[in-house]
Design a protein around this motif. Structure first.
Motif, PDB file in Angstrom:
ATOM      1  N   ASN A  22       0.889  -1.229   0.063  1.00 20.40           N
ATOM      2  CA  ASN A  22      -0.072  -0.067   0.080  1.00 20.40           C
ATOM      3  C   ASN A  22       0.818   1.342   0.053  1.00 20.40           C
ATOM      4  O   ASN A  22       0.607   2.312  -0.540  1.00 20.40           O
ATOM      5  CB  ASN A  22      -0.869   0.087   1.258  1.00 20.40           C
ATOM      6  N   THR A  23       2.189   1.310   0.845  1.00 18.27           N
ATOM      7  CA  THR A  23       2.883   2.378   0.781  1.00 18.27           C
ATOM      8  C   THR A  23       3.451   2.738  -0.506  1.00 18.27           C
ATOM      9  O   THR A  23       3.421   3.707  -0.896  1.00 18.27           O
ATOM     10  CB  THR A  23       3.735   2.331   1.839  1.00 18.27           C
ATOM     11  N   GLN A  24       3.966   1.759  -1.474  1.00 14.96           N
ATOM     12  CA  GLN A  24       4.526   1.787  -2.474  1.00 14.96           C
ATOM     13  C   GLN A  24       3.562   2.174  -3.388  1.00 14.96           C
ATOM     14  O   GLN A  24       3.792   3.109  -4.322  1.00 14.96           O
ATOM     15  CB  GLN A  24       5.126   0.299  -2.928  1.00 14.96           C
ATOM     16  N   GLU A  25       2.354   1.870  -3.387  1.00 17.37           N
ATOM     17  CA  GLU A  25       1.289   2.225  -4.354  1.00 17.37           C
ATOM     18  C   GLU A  25       1.171   3.756  -4.144  1.00 17.37           C
ATOM     19  O   GLU A  25       0.773   4.554  -5.231  1.00 17.37           O
ATOM     20  CB  GLU A  25      -0.014   1.513  -4.232  1.00 17.37           C
ATOM     21  N   SER A  26       1.288   4.319  -3.088  1.00 15.78           N
ATOM     22  CA  SER A  26       1.086   5.492  -2.833  1.00 15.78           C
ATOM     23  C   SER A  26       1.977   6.462  -3.412  1.00 15.78           C
ATOM     24  O   SER A  26       1.856   7.781  -3.663  1.00 15.78           O
ATOM     25  CB  SER A  26       1.034   5.781  -1.022  1.00 15.78           C
ATOM     26  N   PRO A 392       3.952   8.092   4.125  1.00 12.62           N
ATOM     27  CA  PRO A 392       2.738   8.569   4.091  1.00 12.62           C
ATOM     28  C   PRO A 392       1.791   7.672   4.963  1.00 12.62           C
ATOM     29  O   PRO A 392       2.068   6.614   5.162  1.00 12.62           O
ATOM     30  CB  PRO A 392       2.185   8.213   2.635  1.00 12.62           C
ATOM     31  N   LEU A 393       0.752   8.352   5.546  1.00 15.93           N
ATOM     32  CA  LEU A 393      -0.137   7.734   6.394  1.00 15.93           C
ATOM     33  C   LEU A 393      -1.330   7.762   5.551  1.00 15.93           C
ATOM     34  O   LEU A 393      -2.223   8.609   5.730  1.00 15.93           O
ATOM     35  CB  LEU A 393      -0.265   8.743   7.794  1.00 15.93           C
ATOM     36  N   LEU A 394      -1.680   6.414   5.199  1.00 17.31           N
ATOM     37  CA  LEU A 394      -2.785   6.197   4.104  1.00 17.31           C
ATOM     38  C   LEU A 394      -3.890   6.094   4.857  1.00 17.31           C
ATOM     39  O   LEU A 394      -4.086   5.708   5.852  1.00 17.31           O
ATOM     40  CB  LEU A 394      -2.282   5.038   3.111  1.00 17.31           C
TER      41      LEU A 394
END
Length: 473
Positions: A22-26, A392-394
């Motif tokens: 999820n972090t990489q996608e952001s 990032p805090l998604l």
């Protein structure tokens, strides 16, 4: 492209890896008015085409888990056919999703923001998640399952080869694995086969529940980083220890930050897995590293934080100590001066700072390899990295980080992380030997005991704690 291929083995690994993806996608940018991402997406993502012909990017990963563990994620999934949780329904409808709660997260797929290739998902139907009849708990059970499946299918050829062969310049494998149950045995045999298949001289040490796995895996991987959520956390971190969504989020913050240099586009700031491992394992046989992290809790605190990107000469020369240490308590105990333990010698350290910009700091002299020049042989070998990119805090990420007003932090964090090797491993390997030596069969006792002692000795060079001298049990 220097690709990294990921393996995810079991529920613990998949919860952590989902936060990682999820972090990489952001980091992707989707419009011309957005600044170019500093991350090289090709390291961890593979290009492809969806059924409608549009270009897609999906993780270079293979996800293993038991029957009943995948939840909303199906074998034919994501871009192709997917049963959706409420979070994903909102996300895919283009709506702002409501942040999940621990009670709403039943599977790692319930908060996944990325699309996976169908070949990435591998369900092991021989065992069912949380089965009371045939629990997937014993090290030998994992070893046996891998042996049976590999004999029948050749798992590397069936599951891994696609991702390996499409990589232009693969730099290595990243393996997330649970080690305190049967997945430890599965991982040990899998990594052994990978080493044989791809000719990698790796030494892997598993500091988990099975001493046998430690001695077997120690010889196969370059670096292993045992991780555990600390039993005590400051007021700035509030999490539910019973929620894997929460605990894996904290771990993923540190892991993703520590490995950030492998994904940066800027060749001056980028490093490879091999380059980082070379610095950490400077003595040749010190494969176990510890992970630490600090974060700035607000913009004002980030500006006034004494622990800036450029750490002081004193901190670097003694070994960086950060606020959150992810060392398993049953492997590496606390060594603060206040509780009677001497501070260990730090042999090597990799320090990554993100989000702090270009604050002024004390100049540190570097050698040709961009490592800090040691003033004496006792000081640690140090390499530092920095990036303006914050963590990032998604909306898929739990609200575990708090500001000075105890309100949940949003948007992004400034992170300082450290990977290091130090002499405290020696004492803990001796303690582990003492704990397990009487519980194993006589036929393995001498061999295993000797191997653990030999490993412990690799972390004893240049260090003497006085009372430890001569203690073998």
């Amino acid at each position: 492209m220097h690709e990294i291929i990921t393996l995810q083995l079991g529920q613990q690994a998949n919860y952590l890896a989902t936060h990682f993806w999820n972090t990489q996608e952001s980091y992707f940018t989707y419009s011309a008015d957005q600044a170019e991402s500093p991350i090289d997406h090709d390291v961890h993502f593979r290009p492809g085409l969806a059924p409608d012909g549009t270009e897609t990017f999906m993780p270079r990963t293979v996800i293993y888990d038991l029957k009943g563990a995948f939840g909303t994620l199906r074998k034919i999934n994501a871009l192709y056919d997917r049963y959706e949780s409420p979070y994903l329904q909102s996300l895919n409808a283009g709506l702002t999703p409501t942040r999940p709660t621990p009670a709403s997260i039943r599977f790692f797929s319930d908060y996944s923001r990325v699309f996976y290739h169908p070949r990435s998902v591998v369900q092991l139907s021989e065992h069912e998640l949380n089965s009371a009849i045939a629990p997937f708990e014993r090290h030998a059970t994992g070893e046996g399952l891998f042996a049976d499946l590999d004999r029948e299918h050749d798992l590397l050829d069936r599951d891994l080869r696609l991702f390996v062969e499409e990589a232009d310049h693969m730099q290595g494998f990243q393996v997330f694995a649970g080690l305190d149950d049967a997945w430890g045995g599965f991982a040990a045999r899998y990594v052994e086969r990978m080493r044989d298949e791809y000719g990698k001289d790796k030494r892997l040490l598993r500091l988990g529940n099975k001493a046998r796995a430690i001695t077997e895996l120690y010889q196969q991987a370059s670096i292993v980083v045992p991780l555990a959520v600390p039993e005590r956390l400051s007021a700035s971190v509030k999490l539910d220890p019973g929620s894997q969504w929460h605990t894996s989020a904290l771990l993923a913050t540190a892991v993703e930050s520590a490995m950030l240099p492998t994904r940066l586009k800027d060749p001056i700031k980028r490093d490879s897995l091999g380059g980082m491992a070379e610095v950490l394992n400077i003595m040749g046989k010190q494969s176990v590293a510890g992970l630490q992290m600090s974060f700035a809790r607000s913009e004002s605190e980030a500006h006034n934080d004494a622990r800036q990107k450029k750490l002081s000469e004193e901190e670097l020369s003694e070994g960086v100590q950060l606020d959150i240490r992810f060392t398993p308590s049953d492997q590496l105990e606390s060594y603060s001066r206040s509780n009677g333990f001497r501070k260990p010698r730090v042999f090597s350290q990799l320090v990554t700072s993100r989000g702090y910009g270009d604050e002024e700091g004390e100049e540190v002299e570097m050698d040709r390899a961009e490592r800090r020049v040691q003033r004496s042989s006792y000081e640690p070998v140090t390499k530092s990295y920095n990036s303006d990119l914050q963590f990032p805090l998604l909306d898929s990420f739990p609200e575990i980080f708090r500001g000075g007003d105890d309100e949940p932090l949003a948007e992004a964090l400034n992170i300082t992380s450290s990977l290091s090797t130090d002499s405290s491993v020696c004492r803990k390997l001796k303690d582990l030997r003492s704990a397990v030596i009487r519980s194993i069969g006589l036929e393995d006792r001498e061999t295993l005991g000797n191997e653990l002692m030999e490993m412990a000795d690799e972390y004893h060079e240049g260090w003497s704690s006085g009372s430890d001298d001569g203690e073998d049990d």
